[in-house]
Motif scaffolding. Structure first.
Motif, short mmCIF file in Angstrom:
data_model
loop_
_atom_site.label_atom_id
_atom_site.label_comp_id
_atom_site.label_asym_id
_atom_site.label_seq_id
_atom_site.Cartn_x
_atom_site.Cartn_y
_atom_site.Cartn_z
N ASN A 187 7.61 1.27 23.77
CA ASN A 187 7.09 0.71 25.51
C ASN A 187 7.06 -0.51 25.59
OD1 ASN A 187 7.94 3.27 26.44
ND2 ASN A 187 5.36 4.12 24.80
N LYS A 188 6.99 -1.11 26.18
CA LYS A 188 6.58 -2.45 26.40
C LYS A 188 4.95 -2.85 26.17
CE LYS A 188 9.35 -2.99 31.00
NZ LYS A 188 8.55 -3.12 32.43
N ASP A 189 4.36 -1.80 26.03
CA ASP A 189 2.99 -2.13 26.10
C ASP A 189 2.99 -2.13 24.35
OD1 ASP A 189 3.43 0.73 25.02
OD2 ASP A 189 1.37 1.11 26.30
N GLY A 190 4.02 -2.02 23.65
CA GLY A 190 3.76 -1.77 21.63
C GLY A 190 3.82 -0.17 21.48
N SER A 191 3.79 0.68 22.32
CA SER A 191 3.54 1.87 21.40
C SER A 191 5.16 2.20 21.74
CB SER A 191 2.59 2.50 22.38
OG SER A 191 3.17 2.98 23.79
N TRP A 192 4.57 3.57 21.08
CA TRP A 192 5.11 4.62 20.70
C TRP A 192 4.62 6.15 21.17
CZ3 TRP A 192 6.47 0.85 17.23
CH2 TRP A 192 7.12 -0.09 17.32
N VAL A 193 5.55 6.88 22.23
CA VAL A 193 4.42 8.01 22.47
C VAL A 193 3.05 8.31 22.30
CG1 VAL A 193 4.83 10.63 22.33
CG2 VAL A 193 7.14 9.03 21.81
N SER A 194 2.16 8.03 21.00
CA SER A 194 1.38 8.17 20.98
C SER A 194 1.18 7.49 20.16
CB SER A 194 0.52 10.22 20.74
OG SER A 194 1.37 9.41 19.29
N ILE A 195 -1.09 7.50 19.84
CA ILE A 195 -1.27 6.15 18.60
C ILE A 195 -0.74 6.73 17.46
CG2 ILE A 195 -3.16 5.09 18.05
CD1 ILE A 195 -5.00 5.18 21.37
N ALA A 196 -1.39 7.35 17.08
CA ALA A 196 -0.39 8.38 15.99
C ALA A 196 0.88 7.79 15.69
CB ALA A 196 -0.86 10.03 15.78
N LEU B 171 0.74 -1.31 0.19
CA LEU B 171 0.06 -0.14 0.19
C LEU B 171 1.22 1.73 0.24
CD1 LEU B 171 -2.40 -1.58 2.46
CD2 LEU B 171 -3.08 -1.00 0.44
N GLU B 172 0.19 2.39 0.01
CA GLU B 172 1.30 3.61 -0.65
C GLU B 172 1.33 3.79 0.83
OE1 GLU B 172 -2.28 3.51 -1.04
OE2 GLU B 172 -3.60 4.98 -0.53
N ASP B 173 2.05 4.79 1.33
CA ASP B 173 1.97 4.96 2.37
C ASP B 173 2.63 6.33 3.16
OD1 ASP B 173 4.25 3.22 5.47
OD2 ASP B 173 3.76 5.55 5.15
N GLU B 174 2.15 7.43 4.05
CA GLU B 174 2.22 8.78 4.23
C GLU B 174 2.24 8.71 5.90
OE1 GLU B 174 0.04 11.34 1.81
OE2 GLU B 174 -1.51 9.69 1.65
N THR B 175 2.58 10.38 6.03
CA THR B 175 2.07 10.69 7.48
C THR B 175 2.96 11.73 7.80
OG1 THR B 175 5.01 10.16 7.14
CG2 THR B 175 4.11 8.26 8.84
N PRO B 176 1.17 12.15 8.43
CA PRO B 176 1.26 13.26 8.63
C PRO B 176 1.03 13.69 10.86
CG PRO B 176 -1.16 12.36 8.48
CD PRO B 176 -0.31 11.20 8.40
N PRO B 177 0.94 14.90 11.07
CA PRO B 177 0.54 14.82 12.47
C PRO B 177 0.06 13.85 12.92
CG PRO B 177 0.42 16.75 10.98
CD PRO B 177 0.88 16.18 10.02
N GLU B 178 -0.17 13.90 14.08
CA GLU B 178 -1.26 12.93 15.18
C GLU B 178 -1.92 14.45 15.46
OE1 GLU B 178 0.35 11.70 18.91
OE2 GLU B 178 -2.45 11.46 19.30
N GLU B 179 -1.65 15.39 16.93
CA GLU B 179 -1.98 16.50 17.42
C GLU B 179 -2.20 17.57 16.64
OE1 GLU B 179 -0.43 13.58 20.40
OE2 GLU B 179 1.02 14.53 18.91
N ILE B 180 -0.97 17.95 16.02
CA ILE B 180 -0.52 19.16 15.07
C ILE B 180 -0.92 19.27 14.02
CG2 ILE B 180 0.88 21.18 14.79
CD1 ILE B 180 2.63 20.11 17.23
#
Length: 573
Positions: A225-234, A118-127
């Motif tokens: 992180n231990k729960d599989g995340s990084w910083v935020s869901i986004a 699939l195509e891939d992109e990345t915009p911000p989460e909160e901002i």
């Protein structure tokens, strides 16, 4: 002599007694004796005598009595046997069905060489990029130089929010056959393809770009992180997209566990709040919902995991259902708004495209995509570029609108041509520059990496496609050269290392001065350096029939468009 006489008298008395009884009375007496004897017998004795009687000659009294007994017992026997047989049948069928489900054979399959991701992109989460007053100098904050500290693990979800819509384990991803079949873009993310497209060349990557990507992927692994995340869901969603772009799935040797934990975290983060499918820690505008949906769709396309499918379909349906009447999207998926925010809607379109490519079909998807293209052409395009909201002038989001049209099969439209001209002199960078200090046509806006991410894909699509113009080829080669000169040397390589699959220490690193934070910025840069093999240009012959549309109505004269106030579009994805 006297004894004989007494016996004769007795016999004569009995004969006289019998003569006094009628034949009917004698029969009734005998019948009563038979009944009395029968009633005293137990059930099993009666059954035994019945079967014995049935074996006697038909003319015998025993046979006739046995037949009568059988007629009396047949109804009670059926009343017991029929329900018993029914219960036994249900038990057997249930046991067979359950056994069949438990013996399904499943295995792992790597992505096929000519299948497309699939195509891939990345915009911000909160901002999100707000309109910029270009008369004021804007500076992007950058992280402090030095080793990156561990990320704080996100706090537990409040008890009043359900943790997951589907609490299944993500281990299933690693054992499900998972071919990547993208009919619209048949690029491949296999090791062979990665090596081919990073073997040098003006339009491709090289050993330095791939080495930088590996440093970033290993840094993500180290900082997870231990729960599989990084910083935020986004952030987690964007990093998942980076791993998937490199062909890493839960079945991968080096990053399999990392990807599996991240995907499980994302699935567990999906909740239903106030009757809406969303995620349990979202930003104020709900960019999180769009980006996470995009990651889930691509994850399903790469793994064919049914848990990913369920989560992605539910999130996609909300995006479809909350499209504005004019075809765009706005903050918090506000269906009533007609701002047609392209920064926000761009992510919605990317999620829809990824879902379509993965074979997901929420109700109303095709019509939703048609309306989105119509909105891009008639509301978000003006004066040679795409705008932030309907009616404005060209901005850095020109790259977002351009890429959306390219990926949806409209790379040859006039709006795309004009957008590419508008972006002609853009160059990759980390720092925003005030209008007075930049040359004419330089990348506008206050979030250069956010726009660079889209621009890199637009220029790659236009410059590497079949039949590319000389100008677009030259633009891509120049952009790629600048990208390769800027990104690999600017990655911060840390002194700490991570053990590789070969047991040897491997370098890790990250980019600073990207967008929003080092995690998001690193994902944005890494994804640009993987543009070579994430997917083929949409106008390649191998990319399918994505360009074979009837564009007569799409390209109709402006006067006619104004008269109809809409554009009829056909989408073949």
């Amino acid at each position: 002599m006297s004894e004989v006489m007494e016996m004769e008298e007795t016999l004569e008395g009995e004969e006289l007694l019998e003569e006094e009884l009628t034949a009917e009375e004698i029969f009734q007496q005998h019948q009563a004796e038979i009944n009395e004897r029968f009633e005293e017998k137990g059930f099993f004795r009666r059954m035994k005598e019945m079967f014995q009687g049935l074996s006697m000659p038909r003319s015998s009294a025993e046979y006739k009595l046995a037949r009568t007994e059988l007629q009396r017992l047949v109804a009670p026997l059926l009343a017991v046997l029929l329900p018993t047989l029914g219960v036994i049948t249900l038990i057997v069928v249930t046991a067979i069905t359950g056994q069949t489900k438990e013996t399904i054979q499943i295995d792992i399959a790597k992505a096929v060489e000519d299948e497309a991701p699939l195509e891939d992109e990345t915009p911000p989460e909160e901002i999100e990029p707000e309109p910029v007053d270009e008369t004021v100098e804007v500076v992007v904050d950058t992280p402090v130089v030095g080793p990156v500290t561990d990320v704080v693990v996100p706090q537990a979800t409040p008890v009043n929010e359900p943790v997951s819509v589907k609490p299944a384990t993500q281990d299933s991803v690693a054992i499900i056959k998972s071919p990547v079949t993208m009919r619209s873009m048949t690029g491949s993310r296999t090791p062979g393809s990665i090596g081919k497209y990073t073997n040098g060349g003006a339009g491709y990557g090289d050993k330095n770009t791939e080495a930088a990507v590996m440093k970033a992927l290993r840094w993500f692994k180290k900082k997870q992180n231990k729960d599989g995340s990084w910083v935020s869901i986004a952030d987690t969603s964007l990093i998942i997209l980076a791993y998937l772009a490199h062909g890493e799935t839960p079945a991968s040797e080096e990053f399999g566990e990392t990807v599996m934990k991240a995907m499980q975290f994302l699935i567990d983060s999906q909740v239903i709040k106030n009757g809406k499918v969303t995620f349990n820690k979202i930003d104020g505008h709900e960019y999180t919902t769009l980006i996470a949906t995009y990651a889930l769709c691509e994850a399903y396309g790469m793994t064919k995991n049914p848990v990913c499918k369920e989560a992605a379909e539910k999130a996609l349906q909300r995006i479809v259902d909350n499209q504005s009447p004019t075809g765009g999207w706005d903050y918090k998926l506000n269906k009533a708004s007609t701002r047609d925010d392209l920064s926000y809607g761009g992510w919605a379109i990317q999620a829809l495209k990824a879902g379509k490519m993965a074979g997901l079909h929420p109700k109303g998807l095709d019509e939703c995509i048609k309306k989105a293209i119509r909105c891009l052409k008639t509301r978000n395009f003006r004066r040679g570029g795409f705008n932030y909201t309907a009616g404005g002038g060209p901005t850095g989001l020109t790259a977002t609108g351009c890429l959306c049209m390219q990926l949806l099969g409209y790379a040859n439209q006039s709006e795309v041509t004009e957008a590419l001209d508008f972006m002609r002199n853009w160059k990759p960078g980390f720092q925003a520059v005030a209008k007075s200090a930049k040359p004419q046509g330089e990348l506008p806006g206050s979030a250069p990496q956010y726009y660079c991410y889209y621009a890199a894909q637009c220029k790659y699509q236009a410059g590497m496609c079949e039949g590319a113009t000389a100008a677009n080829k030259k633009t891509w080669v120049e952009w790629n050269a600048a990208m390769k000169a800027l990104y690999p040397p600017s990655i911060i390589t840390l002194e700490e290392t991570i053990e590789g699959v070969d047991g040897k220490p491997k370098q890790i690193g990250y980019w600073k001065g990207g967008y929003h934070n080092s995690y998001m910025g690193t994902a944005l840069v890494a994804l640009q350096l993987m543009v070579y093999y994430r997917y083929l240009p949409t106008t390649q012959t191998k990319a399918g029939k994505v360009e074979n549309h009837d564009d007569a109505e799409v390209s109709q004269p402006k006067a006619q468009k104004a008269a109809k106030d809409e554009v009829d579009i056909e989408v073949d994805i």
